[in-house]
Design an enzyme around this catalytic site. Structure first.
Site, mmCIF file in Angstrom:
data_model
loop_
_atom_site.group_PDB
_atom_site.id
_atom_site.type_symbol
_atom_site.label_atom_id
_atom_site.label_comp_id
_atom_site.label_asym_id
_atom_site.label_seq_id
_atom_site.Cartn_x
_atom_site.Cartn_y
_atom_site.Cartn_z
ATOM 1 N N ASP A 173 0.856 -1.183 0.000
ATOM 2 C CA ASP A 173 0.000 0.000 0.000
ATOM 3 C C ASP A 173 0.894 1.236 0.000
ATOM 4 O OD1 ASP A 173 -2.353 1.642 0.412
ATOM 5 O OD2 ASP A 173 -1.761 1.758 2.522
ATOM 6 N N ASP A 213 -0.330 5.112 0.995
ATOM 7 C CA ASP A 213 -0.610 6.123 2.013
ATOM 8 C C ASP A 213 -0.739 5.519 3.397
ATOM 9 O OD1 ASP A 213 -0.861 8.445 0.216
ATOM 10 O OD2 ASP A 213 -2.529 7.287 -0.593
#
Length: 309
Positions: free
Chosen positions: A107, A109
């Site tokens: 991922d 953020d």
């Protein structure tokens, strides 16, 4: 003499009262500091970031703790100390000289970086993070919104890298196929990743259009778009709902925010775990014993029929 006695008595009566006043003042200061700290944590996240994380309820899953495994040199064999993993009987690469490629899906953020709208970020807060050693850079990105003339709107974002990010990506790329999978929009995420991955270590990048909507959550990351056989694929994400379709492949990591300049999750926690997983024929038994994510999803009201193993 009487006057001296009265003055002494007044001082004795005044002293404990002064202590009470100071204690009350300190309690109020501590209360306001907690409010201010909470404000900084949620300050001005950029609207192009993953919407699924901001709308999720507080997580009660078991994330990776601050200190998990000792530093391990990556080699053909790996010895795990007693208690480090309860799935110690999982066959390793030492017992099988030929394994399928190991894939690590990351991922973006709050896992690798945290980003804020530049206009809403106080200069003092940015300076404190920089002085503490965080790498920071400014970013111009294209928004999905339009200007009044119909032109794409340009947003200005300040990005803070999680400590050890560049070294983490470099080391993991030596034993795994790196893939970026973010629910952020491409106009925001692509230029950001171009900066943090100047060496092109990610073999593939997936953005919000590649996510899936389910009856439980939007922007879910379905790993079957990468491979049908997921025995050697893991996804690292601060928001576990991102991998609700494959809970046995997920690693829920501690979110990263600007107020954590001494965060060492990438190099001290995630890297040793990924090295260990890279030597397994099937990562899912190890991850199940470690996190028990299927049970966590059941507690969130997501039945087994809504997941695939």
């Amino acid at each position: 003499m009487a006057e001296l006695t009265q003055a002494t008595a007044a001082e004795v009566a005044y002293s404990p009262r002064s202590v009470q006043v100071w204690r009350a003042l300190l309690n109020w200061l501590a209360f306001f500091f907690q409010i201010f700290s909470g404000f900084l944590r949620v300050l001005g996240h950029h609207p192009l970031l993953s919407s699924s994380s901001s709308s999720s309820p507080p997580h009660d899953f078991k994330p990776l703790p601050a200190v998990e495994l000792p530093e391990i040199e990556f080699s053909g064999t790996l010895e795990i100390a007693a208690g480090d993993h309860s799935a110690g009987d999982v066959p390793s690469a030492a017992a099988d000289g030929c394994l399928e490629k190991f894939t690590v899906v990351l991922d973006l953020d709050e896992t690798l970086v945290c980003a804020y709208e530049t206009s809403s970020l106080p200069a003092s807060l940015r300076n404190q993070a920089t002085e503490a050693g965080l790498n920071v850079f400014e970013l111009e990105c294209v928004s999905s919104d339009k200007e009044c003339e119909g032109k794409p709107k340009i947003n200005y974002v300040t990005v803070f890298e999680r400590p050890g990010l560049r070294e983490f990506l470099k080391q993991v790329s030596t034993f795994a196929d790196l893939i970026l999978f973010t629910a952020g929009l491409e106009g925001y995420a692509r230029p950001l990743v171009d900066i943090i991955d100047a060496e092109n270590l990610f073999s593939h990048r997936l953005y919000r259009p590649s996510t899936t909507s389910t009856e439980y959550r939007e922007h879910v990351k379905d790993l079957t778009c990468l491979s049908k056989d997921l025995c050697r694929t893991v996804i690292v994400d601060n928001n576990p709902f991102s991998f609700l379709l494959q809970p046995l492949n997920g690693i829920p990591c501690v979110p990263f925010y600007i107020g954590q300049p001494h965060d060492y999750q990438l190099l001290n926690v995630l890297l040793p775990l990924l090295k260990h997983l890279s030597l397994q024929k099937d990562v899912r038994p190890v991850l199940y014993e470690k996190f028990h994510m299927p049970e966590w999803f059941q507690k969130q009201g997501i039945p087994s029929s809504g997941r695939t193993s």
